[in-house]
Design a protein around this motif. Structure first.
Motif, short mmCIF file in Angstrom:
data_model
loop_
_atom_site.label_atom_id
_atom_site.label_comp_id
_atom_site.label_asym_id
_atom_site.label_seq_id
_atom_site.Cartn_x
_atom_site.Cartn_y
_atom_site.Cartn_z
N LYS A 93 0.84 -1.20 0.00
CA LYS A 93 0.00 0.00 0.00
C LYS A 93 0.88 1.25 0.00
O LYS A 93 1.89 1.31 0.70
CB LYS A 93 -0.92 0.02 1.23
N ILE A 94 0.46 2.24 -0.79
CA ILE A 94 1.16 3.52 -0.87
C ILE A 94 0.22 4.63 -0.42
O ILE A 94 -0.94 4.68 -0.83
CB ILE A 94 1.62 3.81 -2.32
N LEU A 95 0.73 5.52 0.42
CA LEU A 95 0.03 6.77 0.70
C LEU A 95 0.84 7.89 0.07
O LEU A 95 2.07 7.94 0.22
CB LEU A 95 -0.10 7.02 2.20
N CYS A 96 0.16 8.78 -0.66
CA CYS A 96 0.86 9.93 -1.24
C CYS A 96 0.35 11.21 -0.59
O CYS A 96 -0.81 11.31 -0.20
CB CYS A 96 0.72 9.96 -2.75
N ALA A 97 1.26 12.18 -0.48
CA ALA A 97 0.95 13.49 0.09
C ALA A 97 1.92 14.48 -0.50
O ALA A 97 2.98 14.10 -1.01
CB ALA A 97 1.05 13.45 1.61
N GLY A 144 -1.18 29.44 -4.75
CA GLY A 144 -0.95 28.54 -3.63
C GLY A 144 0.12 27.50 -3.92
O GLY A 144 0.04 26.78 -4.92
N HIS A 145 1.12 27.44 -3.06
CA HIS A 145 2.19 26.44 -3.23
C HIS A 145 1.59 25.03 -3.15
O HIS A 145 1.80 24.20 -4.03
CB HIS A 145 3.26 26.63 -2.15
N HIS A 146 0.85 24.79 -2.09
CA HIS A 146 0.23 23.47 -1.93
C HIS A 146 -0.82 23.21 -3.02
O HIS A 146 -0.86 22.13 -3.62
CB HIS A 146 -0.42 23.36 -0.56
N ALA A 147 -1.65 24.21 -3.29
CA ALA A 147 -2.74 24.03 -4.24
C ALA A 147 -2.25 23.72 -5.64
O ALA A 147 -2.92 23.01 -6.39
CB ALA A 147 -3.62 25.28 -4.26
N THR A 148 -1.09 24.26 -6.02
CA THR A 148 -0.57 24.00 -7.36
C THR A 148 0.26 22.73 -7.44
O THR A 148 0.59 22.29 -8.55
CB THR A 148 0.29 25.18 -7.87
N GLU A 149 0.59 22.14 -6.28
CA GLU A 149 1.50 20.99 -6.31
C GLU A 149 0.90 19.72 -5.70
O GLU A 149 1.64 18.78 -5.38
CB GLU A 149 2.81 21.33 -5.61
N LYS A 150 -0.41 19.65 -5.61
CA LYS A 150 -1.03 18.46 -5.02
C LYS A 150 -1.41 17.41 -6.06
O LYS A 150 -1.93 16.36 -5.71
CB LYS A 150 -2.24 18.84 -4.19
N TYR A 151 -1.15 17.69 -7.32
CA TYR A 151 -1.61 16.78 -8.38
C TYR A 151 -0.54 15.78 -8.83
O TYR A 151 -0.85 14.64 -9.17
CB TYR A 151 -2.09 17.60 -9.58
N SER A 185 -3.57 5.62 -1.83
CA SER A 185 -4.53 6.62 -1.41
C SER A 185 -3.80 7.95 -1.29
O SER A 185 -2.58 8.00 -1.14
CB SER A 185 -5.15 6.24 -0.06
N TYR A 186 -4.57 9.05 -1.38
CA TYR A 186 -4.00 10.39 -1.26
C TYR A 186 -4.44 11.01 0.06
O TYR A 186 -5.62 10.97 0.41
CB TYR A 186 -4.45 11.27 -2.43
N PHE A 187 -3.49 11.62 0.76
CA PHE A 187 -3.80 12.32 2.00
C PHE A 187 -3.72 13.82 1.76
O PHE A 187 -2.68 14.36 1.40
CB PHE A 187 -2.80 11.92 3.10
N GLU A 188 -4.84 14.50 1.94
CA GLU A 188 -4.91 15.94 1.74
C GLU A 188 -4.49 16.66 3.03
O GLU A 188 -5.09 16.45 4.09
CB GLU A 188 -6.32 16.37 1.33
N LEU A 189 -3.49 17.50 2.91
CA LEU A 189 -2.91 18.16 4.08
C LEU A 189 -3.66 19.44 4.47
O LEU A 189 -3.46 19.97 5.56
CB LEU A 189 -1.44 18.53 3.78
N ASN A 190 -4.50 19.96 3.56
CA ASN A 190 -5.27 21.19 3.82
C ASN A 190 -4.36 22.35 4.20
O ASN A 190 -4.64 23.12 5.13
CB ASN A 190 -6.31 20.95 4.93
N ASN A 191 -3.25 22.49 3.49
CA ASN A 191 -2.32 23.58 3.75
C ASN A 191 -2.81 24.82 2.97
O ASN A 191 -2.91 24.78 1.75
CB ASN A 191 -0.92 23.18 3.27
N PRO A 192 -3.10 25.93 3.66
CA PRO A 192 -3.66 27.10 2.98
C PRO A 192 -2.62 27.98 2.28
O PRO A 192 -2.98 28.97 1.65
CB PRO A 192 -4.31 27.89 4.13
N ILE A 193 -1.34 27.62 2.38
CA ILE A 193 -0.29 28.44 1.79
C ILE A 193 -0.03 28.04 0.34
O ILE A 193 0.15 26.87 0.04
CB ILE A 193 1.04 28.32 2.58
#
Length: 252
Positions: free
Chosen positions: A38-42, A219-226, A244-252
């Motif tokens: 199993k892989i988790l990505c973030a 957004g740094h996080h918003a542009t690099e979560k894909y 599975s993907y783990f969303e960090l909800n980073n607002p920066i």
């Protein structure tokens, strides 16, 4: 189940990681189990992402922002020490790909932004780069700067910060995800109407005006979560393992 070394070899070849001069090692950063189920990505190997990997029962944590960045102190102590200890105690491998994952023409972060913004005729932001870190694309129809801000904000799920220029219409767009605000100079050299990145600096306000390129911080996080999601999906399909993907909800 797949062999860890085979996964790393496939990723290295797919992303051409050996062709990049990067700020941190790409590929396997911390070695865990030899077999991966199993892989988790973030996006980032934060403690919350590690805790999520432990809870998920992951054998491998796949990230864009890993460890061992240039200029960091060598001792494994404090916050980073706790993170690494958590991974080792649970025998979880940490795998990180930085610039190669920004650059890849189909899996990468920039490719994802191009798809989301429906940009066409993609080309390199810097024609001298063998593996372009940034890109240029064209909107199907020109937009006003205000309409483009709304469009980008909706597509990327982030309230973009717009630093205005004098141009009244946007069609040619330069873009590079994350903390690449200073590439606005490259966008100006290529006569772009607008430039997108993740973060913004105080100096960028003046550069947008004086270079006459509209700047949009999305957004740094918003542009690099894909990128990590696309890579994890590709690994899953290649090796028939769960992810599975783990969303960090980073607002920066």
């Amino acid at each position: 189940m797949a062999n860890l070394n085979e996964i790393i070899q496939w990723c290295d070849q797919t992303l051409k990681s050996h062709e990049f001069k990067d700020y941190a090692p790409n590929g396997l950063q911390i070695e865990g189990k030899s077999e991966v189920k199993k892989i988790l990505c973030a996006v980032t190997a934060s403690q919350t992402a590690i805790d999520a990997a432990i809870a998920y029962g992951a054998d491998l944590l796949l990230v864009h922002h890993g460890y061992f960045w240039k200029g960091e102190p060598y001792p494994i102590t404090g916050m980073r020490g706790k993170r690494i200890k958590s991974l080792i105690q649970h025998d979880i491998s940490l795998v990180g790909y930085h610039l190669p994952l920004d650059s890849h023409p189909t899996i990468g972060n920039n490719a994802a932004i191009a798809d989301l913004l429906e940009l066409e005729h993609i080309q390199a932001l810097d024609p001298n780069e063998r593996n372009p870190i940034g890109n240029i694309g064209y909107l199907k129809s020109a937009m006003s700067p205000e309409a483009f801000k709304q469009f980008a904000s909706e597509k990327l799920g982030f309230d973009a910060i717009h630093l205005p220029a004098d141009k009244t219409s946007i069609q040619k767009v330069g873009f590079c995800t994350g903390g690449a605000q200073d590439y606005i100079k490259k966008a100006a050299d290529q006569d772009c109407d607008a430039y997108i990145s993740g973060e913004v600096s105080e100096r960028t306000f003046y550069e947008a005006q004086e270079l006459n390129v509209h700047y949009y911080a999305c957004g740094h996080h918003a542009t690099e979560k894909y990128g990590v999601q696309r890579l994890a999906k590709a690994i899953s399909e290649q090796f028939n393992i769960e992810y599975s993907y783990f969303e960090l909800n980073n607002p920066i």
